[in-house]
Design a protein around this motif. Structure first.
Motif, short mmCIF file in Angstrom:
data_model
loop_
_atom_site.label_atom_id
_atom_site.label_comp_id
_atom_site.label_asym_id
_atom_site.label_seq_id
_atom_site.Cartn_x
_atom_site.Cartn_y
_atom_site.Cartn_z
N GLN A 163 69.07 -23.02 56.36
CA GLN A 163 70.10 -22.66 57.33
C GLN A 163 70.63 -23.89 58.06
O GLN A 163 71.81 -23.96 58.39
CB GLN A 163 69.52 -21.67 58.35
CG GLN A 163 69.13 -20.33 57.77
CD GLN A 163 68.47 -19.43 58.80
OE1 GLN A 163 68.48 -19.72 60.00
NE2 GLN A 163 67.88 -18.32 58.34
N ARG A 164 69.77 -24.85 58.30
CA ARG A 164 70.16 -26.06 59.01
C ARG A 164 71.08 -26.93 58.17
O ARG A 164 71.99 -27.60 58.69
CB ARG A 164 68.92 -26.85 59.43
CG ARG A 164 69.18 -28.04 60.35
CD ARG A 164 67.88 -28.75 60.66
NE ARG A 164 66.83 -27.83 61.02
CZ ARG A 164 65.54 -28.12 61.07
NH1 ARG A 164 65.15 -29.36 60.78
NH2 ARG A 164 64.65 -27.23 61.41
N LEU A 165 70.85 -26.97 56.87
CA LEU A 165 71.65 -27.80 55.96
C LEU A 165 72.30 -26.89 54.93
O LEU A 165 71.86 -26.80 53.77
CB LEU A 165 70.75 -28.83 55.27
CG LEU A 165 70.04 -29.83 56.21
CD1 LEU A 165 69.02 -30.66 55.44
CD2 LEU A 165 71.05 -30.73 56.91
N PRO A 166 73.37 -26.20 55.31
CA PRO A 166 73.98 -25.20 54.42
C PRO A 166 74.91 -25.84 53.38
O PRO A 166 76.09 -25.47 53.26
CB PRO A 166 74.75 -24.31 55.40
CG PRO A 166 75.16 -25.24 56.50
CD PRO A 166 74.05 -26.26 56.62
N TYR A 167 74.39 -26.81 52.68
CA TYR A 167 75.19 -27.50 51.67
C TYR A 167 74.68 -27.11 50.28
O TYR A 167 73.48 -26.83 50.09
CB TYR A 167 75.10 -29.01 51.82
CG TYR A 167 75.46 -29.52 53.20
CD1 TYR A 167 76.79 -29.61 53.60
CD2 TYR A 167 74.47 -29.90 54.10
CE1 TYR A 167 77.13 -30.07 54.86
CE2 TYR A 167 74.79 -30.36 55.36
CZ TYR A 167 76.12 -30.44 55.74
OH TYR A 167 76.44 -30.89 56.99
N LYS A 168 75.58 -27.13 49.33
CA LYS A 168 75.22 -26.84 47.95
C LYS A 168 74.67 -28.10 47.29
O LYS A 168 75.32 -29.14 47.31
CB LYS A 168 76.44 -26.34 47.19
CG LYS A 168 76.16 -26.00 45.73
CD LYS A 168 77.43 -25.56 45.01
CE LYS A 168 77.15 -25.28 43.54
NZ LYS A 168 78.39 -24.87 42.82
N VAL A 169 73.48 -28.00 46.72
CA VAL A 169 72.86 -29.14 46.04
C VAL A 169 73.50 -29.32 44.68
O VAL A 169 73.46 -28.42 43.83
CB VAL A 169 71.33 -28.95 45.91
CG1 VAL A 169 70.72 -30.11 45.14
CG2 VAL A 169 70.69 -28.80 47.27
N THR A 170 74.12 -30.48 44.49
CA THR A 170 74.85 -30.73 43.23
C THR A 170 74.29 -31.90 42.43
O THR A 170 74.80 -32.18 41.35
CB THR A 170 76.33 -31.03 43.53
OG1 THR A 170 76.42 -32.16 44.42
CG2 THR A 170 76.99 -29.82 44.19
N GLY A 171 73.29 -32.58 42.93
CA GLY A 171 72.76 -33.72 42.19
C GLY A 171 71.45 -34.19 42.78
O GLY A 171 71.00 -33.72 43.83
N THR A 172 70.84 -35.13 42.07
CA THR A 172 69.55 -35.69 42.47
C THR A 172 69.66 -37.20 42.60
O THR A 172 70.27 -37.85 41.75
CB THR A 172 68.46 -35.33 41.44
OG1 THR A 172 68.39 -33.91 41.32
CG2 THR A 172 67.11 -35.87 41.88
N ILE A 173 69.09 -37.74 43.63
CA ILE A 173 69.09 -39.19 43.84
C ILE A 173 68.07 -39.82 42.89
O ILE A 173 66.92 -39.38 42.81
CB ILE A 173 68.74 -39.52 45.30
CG1 ILE A 173 69.73 -38.83 46.25
CG2 ILE A 173 68.76 -41.03 45.52
CD1 ILE A 173 69.37 -38.99 47.71
N ALA A 174 68.48 -40.84 42.17
CA ALA A 174 67.59 -41.50 41.20
C ALA A 174 66.63 -42.44 41.92
O ALA A 174 66.72 -42.68 43.13
CB ALA A 174 68.43 -42.28 40.19
N GLN A 175 65.69 -42.99 41.16
CA GLN A 175 64.65 -43.85 41.71
C GLN A 175 65.24 -45.07 42.43
O GLN A 175 64.69 -45.53 43.43
CB GLN A 175 63.70 -44.30 40.60
CG GLN A 175 62.62 -45.28 41.05
CD GLN A 175 61.68 -45.68 39.94
OE1 GLN A 175 61.49 -44.92 38.99
NE2 GLN A 175 61.08 -46.84 40.02
N ALA A 176 66.38 -45.58 41.93
CA ALA A 176 66.97 -46.77 42.53
C ALA A 176 67.38 -46.56 43.98
O ALA A 176 67.53 -47.53 44.73
CB ALA A 176 68.19 -47.22 41.72
#
Length: 798
Positions: A163-176
């Motif tokens: 509820q606090r972060l109502p954003y749609k997850v569209t990707g993943t941050i890589a190790q870099a």
């Protein structure tokens, strides 16, 4: 005289045969010892494998330690790569708008004790600069997250966080783009972010500016942490190469019977130890490479690492590969000096020649002397690591060498008691060396930990400062640069309606100055300007009567500061609000009927002074560079009250800075060092527990026939179990006494060296308790093997 006599060459002096090369004889004897270790049958392989496992555990931990520099460098490099490129020394300096610049604002938060770091971002053009680890900037309403944060969001218990972060997850941050695999990090897109709402414009990543220099006190702590964590590992490796020494010596006696001399016998024993150590290196390498694949799933004290980060330094690897076999040979040759191996048997530790004390005391005394030569250190000193590390190593190794003499002296005076006690004490009297070696790692680890805890306690005040804040009046405070006409009232209303909130102090704050022209070296009179309703202003000043539209001038208790307030807050005169380049300055006249009141201290520990006005006296929307500030008190008995407050803050302003009111502030570098100590101490404690267990099992295996004889004569298993407990407990108790005394002396010396007073003389109690708990743990784990060895078939021999 015959023809043969004429052809025979004349007789001359005979040449003596050339003596064999010492190197060749050494290599031949070492090779023979390796053959005995590799082809010694079942018993030989058991002893070799015990040695290999012991050395392998130590070597694996040494390889982990050798990987720490590379791991820290990699973490630091990734952290710098995602940091904002500084365009000047000023922290408020922003880049000029271009096709590649990006507006962003930090939107970090916490959830159930986990720190979550994130940024709201908005591109100024079509080719925005990207932080490492992502391929494209997230669109408005979308976000990219770290793998660990994605797992947290998917958890059924994270409904409030979603509820606090109502954003749609569209990707993943890589190790870099991550410091560690367990890091909780996100980037979210926004279409409402502007410089007026707190957006900070950046032009690139990767040049964060110089880091803060590390305090000399922290350097001393880091040196001591390395010594304390690695010294027990070295001692454990030296102990492991002596596993199965009794059986080895009896086999060497058989070699003496077929003609080998004393020196050759010792070299053969060194060859056996060399083979076990070399095999241990391979076991350690295998354990390290296997464990490295799973290190990303392990998090200890909120610290984790990527598998690729655990890459040991090549020079340290070479040093480990040479030092471990060399230590094995050296320890074996030193141990053989106390054993007389004759063709018909072995004489060990004869009564006419006991352990000598004088040379064992030299190392601790030398360590204290080295500390004295290093001199005292203050916050401006340049730290020389060699006297600190050398002195600590000498003292800790000296304690390990003192332990065998002390155990022998103590157990030699034990008489009488119950049957288990007598069995244990008699066994220790006959062979106290093995017990001392098993406990030496515990002694060194506890002594070093006691000294470090004393040093941490003495430095505590330098790195943990009282903030003056009052967590009983408020638990949270917030800052937002979104200022509307009813911003403070709206903030109060939203927070007061939040579940679990008891009280809210909400204000709009800015700075008012005395208008006019001033020279470059003059200080323009300035005071704070606070807008809030009457209930809020009563929390900030001693106000008796108040209604909307009233204005006040709050004086602090300090008369000099009160005079500075009056230079700006002149009743009936104009004050100015600087726009800091965002527009024209605002001029406002302080009413002549403003009342003078005395300021109060708010929950953040700040004494309020300056101009206090109610919303009816000024339109807060016209104030340039103002902030909405709220101080929130919650009912801590309401479940997830803190999470509800954070959700409200994110709903009011996603870029709102929400902090925790705390009475104590910890230095981040100090906290990082303490976390490293806790992680390393946990690993070392596990290694010590395993080492004691392996040593205990090795000793039980050596006494297999003796245990079978005792059982055959009717000795109860419970009696033997108690005897094993006492055999472990007595050396550990003596070792803990040595560790406490040595640790207190080392800790007091370190405190003297850094110019601090000892404040924690009783810090050894938890550490001594942890050491004592190892006794019970090792005994319980060794009981199944003990029951198995106490069978009548143990009397059978071939």
């Amino acid at each position: 005289m015959t023809l043969l006599d004429q052809k025979r060459p004349p007789a001359g002096p005979a040449h003596p045969p050339e003596p064999p090369s010492r190197t060749a004889s050494w290599l031949r004897d070492l090779a023979l010892g390796i053959r005995f270790a590799a082809g010694g049958g079942r018993e030989g392989w058991i002893r070799t494998l015990l040695t290999a496992v012991g050395v392998g555990l130590g070597a694996a931990l040494l390889l982990v330690a050798a990987s720490v520099p590379h791991m820290l460098d990699e973490r630091s490099a990734r952290s710098h790569a995602r940091s904002e490129t500084k365009i000047s020394q000023s922290p408020d300096a922003q880049a000029k708008k271009s096709d590649s610049t990006v507006l962003r604002i930090e939107a970090s938060t916490e959830y159930h004790g986990h720190t979550i770091t994130g940024y709201l971002m908005r591109a100024d053009g079509t080719h925005p600069v990207l932080p490492p680890g992502i391929d494209a900037l997230p669109a408005p309403g979308e976000m990219v997250v770290s793998p660990a944060f994605g797992d947290l969001l998917d958890s059924p218990d994270s409904e409030l966080l979603r509820q606090r972060l109502p954003y749609k997850v569209t990707g993943t941050i890589a190790q870099a783009g991550l410091r560690s695999p367990g890091e909780l990090w996100f980037y979210a897109g926004s279409d409402t972010l502007t410089p007026a709402t707190g957006g900070h414009r950046i032009a690139g990543y990767g040049k964060p500016g110089p880091a803060d220099p590390m305090s000399p006190m922290l350097i001393v702590l880091i040196i001591m942490v390395c010594v304390v964590l690695l010294a027990p590992v070295a001692i454990f490796i030296a102990t492991a190469v002596r596993f199965g020494g009794d059986r080895r010596d009896r086999r060497l006696a058989a070699l003496r019977l077929v003609g080998t001399d004393i020196r050759m016998t010792r070299r053969i024993a060194a060859g056996e130890a060399l083979f076990g150590a070399a095999l241990g290196l391979l076991v350690g390498l295998a354990l390290f490479l296997t464990g490295r694949q799973f290190v990303g799933y392990i998090e200890v004290w909120d610290a984790s690492a990527f598998p690729s980060d655990l890459t040991p330094d090549a020079r340290l690897c070479v040093l480990i590969a040479l030092a471990v076999p060399f230590t094995a040979v050296l320890v074996t040759l030193a141990a053989m000096r106390s054993v007389v191996i004759e063709p018909l048997g072995v004489v060990r530790n004869g009564r006419d020649r006991g352990r000598r004390l004088w040379w064992r005391l030299l190392l601790p005394v030398a360590g204290l002397a080295v500390f004295g030569l290093g001199g005292r250190i203050d916050e401006y000193s340049v730290v020389n690591p060699y006297p600190i590390a050398g002195g600590a190593v000498l003292i800790l190794v000296g304690l390990a060498l003192l332990l065998p003499w002390l155990v022998e002296a103590c157990v030699g005076r034990l008489r009488g008691g119950p049957v288990p006690w007598q069995l244990a004490t008699r066994r220790l009297q006959l062979s106290s060396g093995a017990a001392s070696r098993a406990v030496s790692g515990v002694t060194v680890a506890v002594a070093g930990a006691v000294a470090l805890q004393m040093l941490f306690a003495a430095m505590n005040d330098d790195f943990n400062k009282l903030t003056g804040q009052d967590p009983s009046r408020a638990q949270f405070y917030s800052h937002s640069e979104i200022v509307r006409g009813d911003a403070a009232l709206h903030t109060i209303k939203e927070f007061r309606a939040t579940k679990g909130v008891i009280q809210v102090i909400g204000t709009i704050e800015a700075y008012a100055t005395k208008p006019g022209k001033y020279a470059a070296d003059d200080i323009q009179p300035t005071t704070s300007f606070t807008v809030g309703d009457c209930a809020t202003l009563r929390e900030l000043a001693r106000i008796t009567s108040c209604r909307d539209g009233d204005t006040f001038v709050a004086h602090p208790k300090d008369k000099e500061q009160a005079g500075w307030v009056d230079r700006t807050a002149r009743k009936g005169k104009v004050v100015e609000f600087d726009s800091y380049g965002r527009g024209k300055p605002l001029h406002w006249t302080l009413p002549a009927d403003s009342r003078t009141v005395e300021g109060r201290t708010d929950p953040l520990g700040e004494e309020h002074s300056g101009i206090l006005v109610t919303p009816g006296a000024i339109d807060a929307r016209t104030l340039p560079s103002a902030e909405t500030v709220a101080q929130i008190r919650i009912d801590e008995n309401v479940p997830d009250a803190a999470e509800y407050v954070r959700n409200t803050a994110a709903r009011i302003d996603p870029g709102m800075r929400l902090g925790t009111v705390t009475s104590l502030e910890r230095d981040r570098q100090y906290e990082s060092v303490q976390t490293g100590l806790q992680v390393g101490a946990t690993a070392t404690l596990l290694l010590i527990a395993v080492s004691m267990l392996v040593s205990q099992l090795e000793q039980l295996r050596e006494r297999k026939r003796l245990l079978s004889v005792l059982v055959a004569f009717g000795t109860r298993r419970v009696t033997l179990g108690w005897s094993v407990l006492w055999q472990t407990a007595i050396p550990v108790v003596i070792g803990l006494a040595v560790a406490v005394a040595g640790g207190l002396a080392l800790g007091a010396t370190l405190c003297w060296m850094v110019g601090k007073e000892v404040t924690g003389w009783w810090l050894f109690l938890p550490l001594a308790g942890a050491g004592a708990s190892l006794i019970l743990l090792v005994t319980l784990l060794s009981l199944p093997v003990l029951w198995r060895l106490m069978r009548p078939d143990g009397l059978r021999s071939e």
